[in-house]
Design an enzyme around this catalytic site. Structure first.
Site, PDB file in Angstrom:
ATOM      1  N   ASP A 205       0.999  -1.217   0.039  1.00 58.78           N
ATOM      2  CA  ASP A 205       0.038   0.078  -0.067  1.00 58.78           C
ATOM      3  C   ASP A 205       1.015   1.133  -0.030  1.00 58.78           C
ATOM      4  O   ASP A 205       0.423   2.522  -0.075  1.00 58.78           O
ATOM      5  CB  ASP A 205      -0.897  -0.020   1.279  1.00 58.78           C
ATOM      6  CG  ASP A 205      -1.869   1.114   1.163  1.00 58.78           C
ATOM      7  OD1 ASP A 205      -2.583   0.994  -0.224  1.00 58.78           O
ATOM      8  OD2 ASP A 205      -2.429   1.652   2.095  1.00 58.78           O
ATOM      9  N   SER A 229      -6.945   5.681  -0.105  1.00 61.18           N
ATOM     10  CA  SER A 229      -7.208   4.292  -0.671  1.00 61.18           C
ATOM     11  C   SER A 229      -8.852   4.031  -0.896  1.00 61.18           C
ATOM     12  O   SER A 229      -9.332   4.037   0.294  1.00 61.18           O
ATOM     13  CB  SER A 229      -6.382   3.302   0.130  1.00 61.18           C
ATOM     14  OG  SER A 229      -5.113   3.558  -0.163  1.00 61.18           O
ATOM     15  N   GLN A 279      -5.106  -1.075  -7.277  1.00 65.64           N
ATOM     16  CA  GLN A 279      -5.714  -0.276  -6.191  1.00 65.64           C
ATOM     17  C   GLN A 279      -6.400   0.913  -7.086  1.00 65.64           C
ATOM     18  O   GLN A 279      -5.798   1.472  -7.847  1.00 65.64           O
ATOM     19  CB  GLN A 279      -4.613   0.421  -5.148  1.00 65.64           C
ATOM     20  CG  GLN A 279      -5.520   1.316  -4.195  1.00 65.64           C
ATOM     21  CD  GLN A 279      -4.433   1.852  -3.131  1.00 65.64           C
ATOM     22  OE1 GLN A 279      -4.273   2.912  -3.140  1.00 65.64           O
ATOM     23  NE2 GLN A 279      -3.853   0.865  -2.228  1.00 65.64           N
TER      24      GLN A 279
END
Length: 287
Positions: A205, A229, A279
């Site tokens: 991430d 996110s 993502q």
């Protein structure tokens, strides 16, 4: 956090009731809980309910609310299915009565089969030729914007070495790609594949939205854009270890409507593909 042991401690949750686990949070420089921490802790919770010798093959997560750093996170695991080869888990992360995150994960027993993989980019600069985030603070700290300097100064258990380092004082639009070498700091303890998956999920991430930013980097950056996110997916392929540098390689096919999509692969230094990720993130210009 300064090393991998502290990271392992952060991801190793406490079981409070059957299929309910609790974890604390550590900042990475943001006022909210780091998304990679929540995904990795949720994966830890799910793994704790899966029979031995089944390993995560994919996960899909949605971030619903910003996490509060000062409140413990409770992870509730639902055992959706236990089949002959696969197990499926659903994890709901809560702070008090507020749901902040959900995860679906699949676990597969190890099997033999044919294979192929996407190849790693050729002729990349090697880590020994590049500056780490820590090196940048030492060499250029006096010239960096305050917000960037504060972010890079946070102690982390991971070294990051970007293949391409943009000049924050002369921003330019760049290709929609991002390639970064990474490695755990200090002595790496022996760990099982489950923990390696959790740590890799935590790391995945970081840096992921950079590829979506790059084509508009002359005008937009993390300082003048609201970011978050929205979802995160991973697919896990091969075993690996953390004793050498690995490559995070991302590209972005699209940014539109205050959202950007990044996707990519994670390789060992010798080019073995160990995982893929995707993502979508919020990229909302501040007014």
């Amino acid at each position: 956090m300064k090393n991998s042991k502290e990271l392992i401690d952060l991801l190793s949750l406490k079981e409070t009731e059957k299929n309910i686990f609790s974890g604390e949070s550590v900042t990475i420089g943001s006022p909210n809980v780091f998304g990679g921490q929540v995904i990795a802790q949720a994966l830890n919770a799910a793994y704790r309910t899966v029979k031995e010798k089944r390993f995560v093959n994919s996960l899909h997560a949605y971030f619903l609310e910003a996490g509060n750093l000062s409140i413990p996170i409770d992870y509730h695991v639902q055992e959706v299915r236990n089949g002959g080869s696969f197990s499926t888990r659903r994890v709901t992360a809560k702070q008090k009565d507020r749901t902040i995150f959900i995860l679906a994960a699949s676990f597969h027993k190890q099997e033999e089969g044919f294979e192929h993989q996407a190849e790693m980019t050729n002729n990349l600069k090697q880590p020994e030729e590049l500056l780490s985030w820590d090196d940048m603070i030492v060499q250029f700290g006096a010239f960096l914007p305050k917000s960037l300097k504060e972010f890079l100064s946070i102690e982390r258990p991971i070294d990051f070495k970007p293949v391409r380092v943009p000049n924050p004082l002369e921003p330019k639009n760049l290709p929609a790609k991002e390639e970064i070498w990474f490695k755990l700091k200090g002595d790496v303890p022996k760990m099982d594949l489950q923990m390696k998956h959790q740590i890799l999920t935590y790391i995945s991430d970081y840096n992921v939205l950079n590829a979506a930013f790059n084509p508009n980097a002359k005008e937009y950056n993390f300082g003048n854009t609201q970011t978050a996110s929205l979802d995160h997916s991973m697919w896990f392929f091969r075993d690996f270890d953390f004793n050498d540098w690995m490559l995070f390689s991302a590209d972005s096919p699209n940014a539109f409507g205050a959202r950007g999509l990044s996707r990519g692969n994670i390789y060992t230094r010798d080019g073995k593909l160990i995982a893929s990720f995707a993502q979508e993130g919020l990229l909302r210009p501040k007014k």
